[in-house]
Design a protein around this motif. Structure first.
Motif, PDB file in Angstrom:
ATOM      1  N   GLU A 137       1.330   8.632 -20.090  1.00  0.00           N
ATOM      2  CA  GLU A 137       1.788   8.008 -18.775  1.00  0.00           C
ATOM      3  C   GLU A 137       2.796   7.253 -18.886  1.00  0.00           C
ATOM      4  OE1 GLU A 137      -1.135   7.404 -20.481  1.00  0.00           O
ATOM      5  OE2 GLU A 137      -2.500   8.751 -19.439  1.00  0.00           O
ATOM      6  N   ALA A 138       3.391   6.612 -20.018  1.00  0.00           N
ATOM      7  CA  ALA A 138       4.601   5.803 -20.345  1.00  0.00           C
ATOM      8  C   ALA A 138       5.672   6.792 -20.260  1.00  0.00           C
ATOM      9  CB  ALA A 138       4.459   4.886 -21.491  1.00  0.00           C
ATOM     10  N   ALA A 139       5.574   7.721 -21.013  1.00  0.00           N
ATOM     11  CA  ALA A 139       6.638   8.715 -21.238  1.00  0.00           C
ATOM     12  C   ALA A 139       6.872   9.262 -19.673  1.00  0.00           C
ATOM     13  CB  ALA A 139       6.247  10.064 -22.004  1.00  0.00           C
ATOM     14  N   CYS A 140       6.074   9.669 -18.905  1.00  0.00           N
ATOM     15  CA  CYS A 140       6.399  10.272 -17.490  1.00  0.00           C
ATOM     16  C   CYS A 140       6.856   8.931 -16.677  1.00  0.00           C
ATOM     17  CB  CYS A 140       4.890  10.461 -16.655  1.00  0.00           C
ATOM     18  SG  CYS A 140       4.238  12.053 -17.460  1.00  0.00           S
ATOM     19  N   ARG A 141       6.611   7.831 -16.657  1.00  0.00           N
ATOM     20  CA  ARG A 141       7.394   6.677 -16.110  1.00  0.00           C
ATOM     21  C   ARG A 141       8.810   6.579 -16.614  1.00  0.00           C
ATOM     22  NH1 ARG A 141       8.497   4.498 -11.541  1.00  0.00           N
ATOM     23  NH2 ARG A 141       8.752   2.189 -11.741  1.00  0.00           N
ATOM     24  N   ILE A 142       8.989   6.763 -17.851  1.00  0.00           N
ATOM     25  CA  ILE A 142      10.329   6.654 -18.645  1.00  0.00           C
ATOM     26  C   ILE A 142      11.316   7.601 -17.889  1.00  0.00           C
ATOM     27  CG2 ILE A 142      11.799   6.894 -20.476  1.00  0.00           C
ATOM     28  CD1 ILE A 142       9.070   5.231 -21.938  1.00  0.00           C
ATOM     29  N   ARG A 200      -0.951  19.862 -17.191  1.00  0.00           N
ATOM     30  CA  ARG A 200      -1.615  19.320 -16.183  1.00  0.00           C
ATOM     31  C   ARG A 200      -1.532  17.823 -16.077  1.00  0.00           C
ATOM     32  NH1 ARG A 200      -4.987  23.626 -17.642  1.00  0.00           N
ATOM     33  NH2 ARG A 200      -5.849  22.399 -19.268  1.00  0.00           N
ATOM     34  N   ALA A 201      -1.351  17.255 -17.454  1.00  0.00           N
ATOM     35  CA  ALA A 201      -1.225  15.893 -17.405  1.00  0.00           C
ATOM     36  C   ALA A 201       0.163  15.293 -16.856  1.00  0.00           C
ATOM     37  CB  ALA A 201      -1.364  15.406 -18.955  1.00  0.00           C
ATOM     38  N   VAL A 202       1.128  15.973 -16.962  1.00  0.00           N
ATOM     39  CA  VAL A 202       2.301  15.480 -16.437  1.00  0.00           C
ATOM     40  C   VAL A 202       2.330  15.494 -14.851  1.00  0.00           C
ATOM     41  CG1 VAL A 202       3.843  15.585 -18.362  1.00  0.00           C
ATOM     42  CG2 VAL A 202       3.795  17.648 -16.957  1.00  0.00           C
ATOM     43  N   GLY A 203       1.656  16.633 -14.544  1.00  0.00           N
ATOM     44  CA  GLY A 203       1.384  16.896 -13.184  1.00  0.00           C
ATOM     45  C   GLY A 203       0.467  15.716 -12.499  1.00  0.00           C
ATOM     46  N   GLU A 204      -0.752  15.401 -13.277  1.00  0.00           N
ATOM     47  CA  GLU A 204      -1.448  14.341 -12.583  1.00  0.00           C
ATOM     48  C   GLU A 204      -0.709  12.946 -12.668  1.00  0.00           C
ATOM     49  OE1 GLU A 204      -4.970  14.587 -15.301  1.00  0.00           O
ATOM     50  OE2 GLU A 204      -5.517  16.310 -14.620  1.00  0.00           O
ATOM     51  N   ALA A 205       0.246  12.838 -13.719  1.00  0.00           N
ATOM     52  CA  ALA A 205       1.195  11.620 -13.735  1.00  0.00           C
ATOM     53  C   ALA A 205       2.245  11.567 -12.624  1.00  0.00           C
ATOM     54  CB  ALA A 205       1.843  11.521 -15.163  1.00  0.00           C
ATOM     55  N   GLU A 206       2.107  12.794 -11.780  1.00  0.00           N
ATOM     56  CA  GLU A 206       3.283  12.962 -10.669  1.00  0.00           C
ATOM     57  C   GLU A 206       4.464  13.033 -11.255  1.00  0.00           C
ATOM     58  OE1 GLU A 206       2.111  10.186  -7.543  1.00  0.00           O
ATOM     59  OE2 GLU A 206       0.306  11.030  -7.291  1.00  0.00           O
ATOM     60  N   LEU A 207       4.748  13.369 -12.425  1.00  0.00           N
ATOM     61  CA  LEU A 207       6.029  13.640 -12.781  1.00  0.00           C
ATOM     62  C   LEU A 207       6.789  14.924 -12.368  1.00  0.00           C
ATOM     63  CD1 LEU A 207       8.419  12.527 -14.478  1.00  0.00           C
ATOM     64  CD2 LEU A 207       7.573  13.828 -16.499  1.00  0.00           C
ATOM     65  N   ILE A 208       5.922  15.892 -12.247  1.00  0.00           N
ATOM     66  CA  ILE A 208       6.399  17.200 -11.771  1.00  0.00           C
ATOM     67  C   ILE A 208       5.073  17.557 -10.828  1.00  0.00           C
ATOM     68  CG2 ILE A 208       8.043  17.968 -13.470  1.00  0.00           C
ATOM     69  CD1 ILE A 208       5.657  19.519 -14.436  1.00  0.00           C
ATOM     70  N   THR A 209       5.445  18.286  -9.573  1.00  0.00           N
ATOM     71  CA  THR A 209       4.295  18.787  -8.726  1.00  0.00           C
ATOM     72  C   THR A 209       4.616  20.461  -8.745  1.00  0.00           C
ATOM     73  OG1 THR A 209       4.549  16.954  -7.764  1.00  0.00           O
ATOM     74  CG2 THR A 209       3.408  18.884  -6.556  1.00  0.00           C
ATOM     75  N   PRO A 210       3.800  21.226  -9.633  1.00  0.00           N
ATOM     76  CA  PRO A 210       4.253  22.623  -9.332  1.00  0.00           C
ATOM     77  C   PRO A 210       3.654  23.257  -8.216  1.00  0.00           C
ATOM     78  CG  PRO A 210       2.125  21.991 -10.812  1.00  0.00           C
ATOM     79  CD  PRO A 210       2.795  20.738 -10.492  1.00  0.00           C
ATOM     80  N   LEU A 211       4.564  24.290  -7.936  1.00  0.00           N
ATOM     81  CA  LEU A 211       4.207  24.945  -6.658  1.00  0.00           C
ATOM     82  C   LEU A 211       2.793  25.858  -7.009  1.00  0.00           C
ATOM     83  CD1 LEU A 211       7.597  26.019  -5.315  1.00  0.00           C
ATOM     84  CD2 LEU A 211       5.946  24.237  -4.263  1.00  0.00           C
ATOM     85  N   ARG A 212       2.207  26.280  -5.885  1.00  0.00           N
ATOM     86  CA  ARG A 212       0.895  27.040  -6.088  1.00  0.00           C
ATOM     87  C   ARG A 212       0.979  28.363  -5.549  1.00  0.00           C
ATOM     88  NH1 ARG A 212      -3.681  24.664  -8.814  1.00  0.00           N
ATOM     89  NH2 ARG A 212      -3.134  22.397  -8.871  1.00  0.00           N
ATOM     90  N   SER A 213       0.638  29.480  -6.449  1.00  0.00           N
ATOM     91  CA  SER A 213       0.558  30.810  -5.939  1.00  0.00           C
ATOM     92  C   SER A 213      -0.347  30.880  -5.019  1.00  0.00           C
ATOM     93  CB  SER A 213       0.605  31.763  -7.183  1.00  0.00           C
ATOM     94  OG  SER A 213      -0.922  31.672  -7.481  1.00  0.00           O
ATOM     95  N   GLU A 214      -0.289  32.098  -4.123  1.00  0.00           N
ATOM     96  CA  GLU A 214      -1.377  32.329  -3.182  1.00  0.00           C
ATOM     97  C   GLU A 214      -2.849  32.300  -3.911  1.00  0.00           C
ATOM     98  OE1 GLU A 214      -0.609  35.680  -0.559  1.00  0.00           O
ATOM     99  OE2 GLU A 214       1.321  35.292  -0.231  1.00  0.00           O
ATOM    100  N   GLY A 215      -2.882  32.614  -4.894  1.00  0.00           N
ATOM    101  CA  GLY A 215      -4.200  32.400  -5.605  1.00  0.00           C
ATOM    102  C   GLY A 215      -4.646  31.062  -6.190  1.00  0.00           C
ATOM    103  N   GLY A 216      -3.600  30.177  -5.842  1.00  0.00           N
ATOM    104  CA  GLY A 216      -4.006  28.679  -6.295  1.00  0.00           C
ATOM    105  C   GLY A 216      -3.256  28.476  -7.803  1.00  0.00           C
ATOM    106  N   HIS A 217      -2.808  29.273  -8.408  1.00  0.00           N
ATOM    107  CA  HIS A 217      -2.270  29.275  -9.750  1.00  0.00           C
ATOM    108  C   HIS A 217      -0.924  28.237  -9.811  1.00  0.00           C
ATOM    109  CE1 HIS A 217      -5.094  31.716 -11.230  1.00  0.00           C
ATOM    110  NE2 HIS A 217      -4.907  32.709 -10.407  1.00  0.00           N
ATOM    111  N   ARG A 218      -0.754  27.544 -10.641  1.00  0.00           N
ATOM    112  CA  ARG A 218       0.617  26.627 -10.929  1.00  0.00           C
ATOM    113  C   ARG A 218       1.667  27.443 -11.172  1.00  0.00           C
ATOM    114  NH1 ARG A 218      -3.928  23.721 -12.739  1.00  0.00           N
ATOM    115  NH2 ARG A 218      -3.980  21.571 -12.235  1.00  0.00           N
TER     116      ARG A 218
END
Length: 112
Positions: free
Chosen positions: A79-84, A37-55
């Motif tokens: 945050e720094a790791a994601c930027r790197i 969730r943290a790497v998602g919030e840092a926008e490093l990765i954006t998981p797709l969502r299932s029809e039920g909303g699951h990552r």
């Protein structure tokens, strides 16, 4: 093999196919769902969502998250790791484009 299974079977080799649930992805990486969730919030990765909303995560996303985890394990704030990792990806892309342009230039020179 039934026809309805053909599309799913074709996705097995696709690095971008979102085959992993959050729990399975966390297990594969040896981390927690909170890390994902943290790497998602840092926008490093954006998981797709299932029809039920699951990552749902792809193998490519897991490799990116694994690189971020390596840096975090070495003491880098998340945050720094994601930027790197993001900057490393940008550099890799720029180097790839540079190689492609040099090959094209070399071809052009050979033709003239």
């Amino acid at each position: 093999m039934p026809a309805e299974n053909a599309p799913a079977a074709g996705n097995l080799d696709d690095d971008d196919y979102p085959a992993y649930t959050m729990g399975r992805a966390a297990d594969v990486l040896g981390t927690t769902p909170a890390f994902l969730r943290a790497v998602g919030e840092a926008e490093l990765i954006t998981p797709l969502r299932s029809e039920g909303g699951h990552r749902r995560y792809s193998r490519r996303q897991l490799r990116v998250a694994a690189r971020a985890r390596e840096l975090v394990d070495q003491g880098t704030p998340i945050e720094a790791a994601c930027r790197i990792v993001s900057l490393e990806d940008q550099l890799d892309e720029a180097l790839r484009r540079n190689r492609d342009m040099h090959r094209e230039l070399d071809r052009h020179r050979a033709d003239t």
